[in-house]
Write a protein that holds these residues in place. Structure first.
Motif, PDB file in Angstrom:
ATOM      1  N   PHE A  32       0.756  -1.353  -0.084  1.00 46.70           N
ATOM      2  CA  PHE A  32      -0.033  -0.109   0.067  1.00 46.70           C
ATOM      3  C   PHE A  32       1.090   1.321  -0.068  1.00 46.70           C
ATOM      4  CE2 PHE A  32      -4.058   1.694   2.036  1.00 46.70           C
ATOM      5  CZ  PHE A  32      -3.992   2.732   1.157  1.00 46.70           C
ATOM      6  N   ARG A  46      -3.321   4.920   5.590  1.00 44.72           N
ATOM      7  CA  ARG A  46      -3.527   3.649   5.077  1.00 44.72           C
ATOM      8  C   ARG A  46      -3.874   2.738   6.272  1.00 44.72           C
ATOM      9  NH1 ARG A  46       2.951   3.584   3.555  1.00 44.72           N
ATOM     10  NH2 ARG A  46       2.857   4.767   5.487  1.00 44.72           N
ATOM     11  N   GLU A  47      -3.733   3.171   7.494  1.00 44.50           N
ATOM     12  CA  GLU A  47      -3.802   2.233   8.605  1.00 44.50           C
ATOM     13  C   GLU A  47      -5.521   2.595   8.991  1.00 44.50           C
ATOM     14  OE1 GLU A  47      -2.075   0.168   9.314  1.00 44.50           O
ATOM     15  OE2 GLU A  47      -0.543   0.922   8.036  1.00 44.50           O
ATOM     16  N   ARG A  50      -7.591   0.912   6.295  1.00 48.03           N
ATOM     17  CA  ARG A  50      -7.736  -0.594   6.253  1.00 48.03           C
ATOM     18  C   ARG A  50      -8.518  -0.932   7.453  1.00 48.03           C
ATOM     19  NH1 ARG A  50      -3.148  -3.278   4.479  1.00 48.03           N
ATOM     20  NH2 ARG A  50      -1.632  -1.411   5.075  1.00 48.03           N
ATOM     21  N   PHE A  53     -12.404  -0.518   6.545  1.00 47.43           N
ATOM     22  CA  PHE A  53     -12.945  -1.323   5.768  1.00 47.43           C
ATOM     23  C   PHE A  53     -13.299  -2.986   6.471  1.00 47.43           C
ATOM     24  CE2 PHE A  53     -11.990  -0.776   1.030  1.00 47.43           C
ATOM     25  CZ  PHE A  53     -12.049   0.623   1.140  1.00 47.43           C
ATOM     26  N   LEU A  54     -12.342  -3.080   7.159  1.00 44.11           N
ATOM     27  CA  LEU A  54     -12.700  -4.318   7.988  1.00 44.11           C
ATOM     28  C   LEU A  54     -13.695  -4.297   8.918  1.00 44.11           C
ATOM     29  CD1 LEU A  54      -9.014  -5.538   8.659  1.00 44.11           C
ATOM     30  CD2 LEU A  54     -10.470  -6.229   7.157  1.00 44.11           C
ATOM     31  N   PHE A  60     -11.270  -5.436   1.589  1.00 44.79           N
ATOM     32  CA  PHE A  60      -9.941  -4.625   1.406  1.00 44.79           C
ATOM     33  C   PHE A  60      -8.937  -5.702   0.341  1.00 44.79           C
ATOM     34  CE2 PHE A  60      -5.764  -3.274   2.267  1.00 44.79           C
ATOM     35  CZ  PHE A  60      -5.884  -2.038   2.166  1.00 44.79           C
ATOM     36  N   HIS A  62      -6.302  -6.993  -0.146  1.00 46.57           N
ATOM     37  CA  HIS A  62      -5.073  -7.437   0.637  1.00 46.57           C
ATOM     38  C   HIS A  62      -4.249  -8.218  -0.295  1.00 46.57           C
ATOM     39  CE1 HIS A  62      -6.204  -6.331   4.650  1.00 46.57           C
ATOM     40  NE2 HIS A  62      -7.536  -7.361   4.275  1.00 46.57           N
ATOM     41  N   ALA A  87     -10.240   6.217   0.427  1.00 50.66           N
ATOM     42  CA  ALA A  87     -11.391   4.820   0.467  1.00 50.66           C
ATOM     43  C   ALA A  87     -11.860   4.686  -0.531  1.00 50.66           C
ATOM     44  CB  ALA A  87     -12.029   4.832   1.842  1.00 50.66           C
ATOM     45  N   ILE A  90     -10.303   3.367  -3.555  1.00 51.51           N
ATOM     46  CA  ILE A  90     -10.032   1.921  -3.399  1.00 51.51           C
ATOM     47  C   ILE A  90     -11.269   1.123  -3.803  1.00 51.51           C
ATOM     48  CG2 ILE A  90      -9.544  -0.160  -1.778  1.00 51.51           C
ATOM     49  CD1 ILE A  90      -7.279   1.916  -0.598  1.00 51.51           C
TER      50      ILE A  90
END
Length: 227
Positions: A32, A46-47, A50, A53-54, A60, A62, A87, A90
């Motif tokens: 990423f 980025r964090e 991620r 999303f979860l 996501f 991965h 977001a 993506i």
């Protein structure tokens, strides 16, 4: 599609300069990357993205090499305002939202780890910049920021409370999701206020020091002793 462009803006002094968030998904070693003269808080997106999303049950990628470019590359970017456009880029590149429907919109908003959208600085400057450019673009902003942007006459503003509210609105054809209450709301620009018809400190001639003291007292809610 594996490439998606999302429009946003960054603050440069009092101006809001246009930024294109370019998101590309490719096969290869999972990674990423975030480039484009991004400050530390931007790279931390980025964090946040991620985790959001979860938490929200979104997929996501991965197993993909994710490259996010904030163009133009020579313009400094800061704050968490790019969380939402990154977001969405993506999601559009992976087919979870309709990338074509993102056209005509600009996005800004910081993501919490739960997917809720937090207000960002410069909403008023962004709205003013759009009006000055004369473009028919809808601003999608978090609560607080959206109301601020709607102060500009003629502004087109939508308020979203959660990442899923935006995903529901831009879901691909045939995959429409049920709206969640007032999570997505279109705000109408407020009518300009009519000047009040009563004496104003600007009408006072001279007495600059006393007038300045009254202005400071009124602005800060301080007590005044007049002798």
């Amino acid at each position: 599609m594996s490439l998606c462009l999302v429009q946003s803006r960054t603050l440069v002094g009092l101006e809001a300069a246009a930024v294109t968030v370019e998101v590309h998904l490719a096969n290869g070693l999972p990674n990423f990357m975030l480039v484009g003269l991004a400050d530390t808080e931007v790279k931390e997106a980025r964090e946040r993205v991620r985790a959001a999303f979860l938490t929200c049950g979104l997929e996501f990628p991965h197993n993909k090499r994710i490259t996010v470019n904030l163009a133009p590359a020579d313009l400094p970017k800061d704050s968490g305002r790019f969380d939402l456009p990154i977001a969405l880029g993506i999601l559009a590149a992976s087919g979870q939202v309709d990338g074509a429907r993102l056209a005509g919109h600009e996005f800004a908003g910081e993501l919490s780890l739960s997917g809720e959208l937090r207000p960002v600085r410069g909403a008023l400057a962004t709205s003013v910049a759009l009006q000055a450019a004369g473009v028919q673009t809808c601003l999608v902003l978090p609560p607080g920021s959206a109301e601020e942007a709607a102060l500009v006459p003629g502004a087109r503003v939508a308020r979203a409370r959660h990442l899923l509210d935006v995903v529901r609105h831009f879901a691909p054809a045939g995959e429409a999701m049920e709206p969640d209450g007032d999570g997505w709301c279109v705000l109408h620009a407020m009518a300009p206020r009519v000047a009040a018809l009563y004496p104003d400190l600007a009408d006072v001639k001279g007495q600059a020091a006393a007038r300045r003291a009254l202005e400071i007292g009124a602005a800060g809610g301080h007590s005044l002793l007049r002798v």
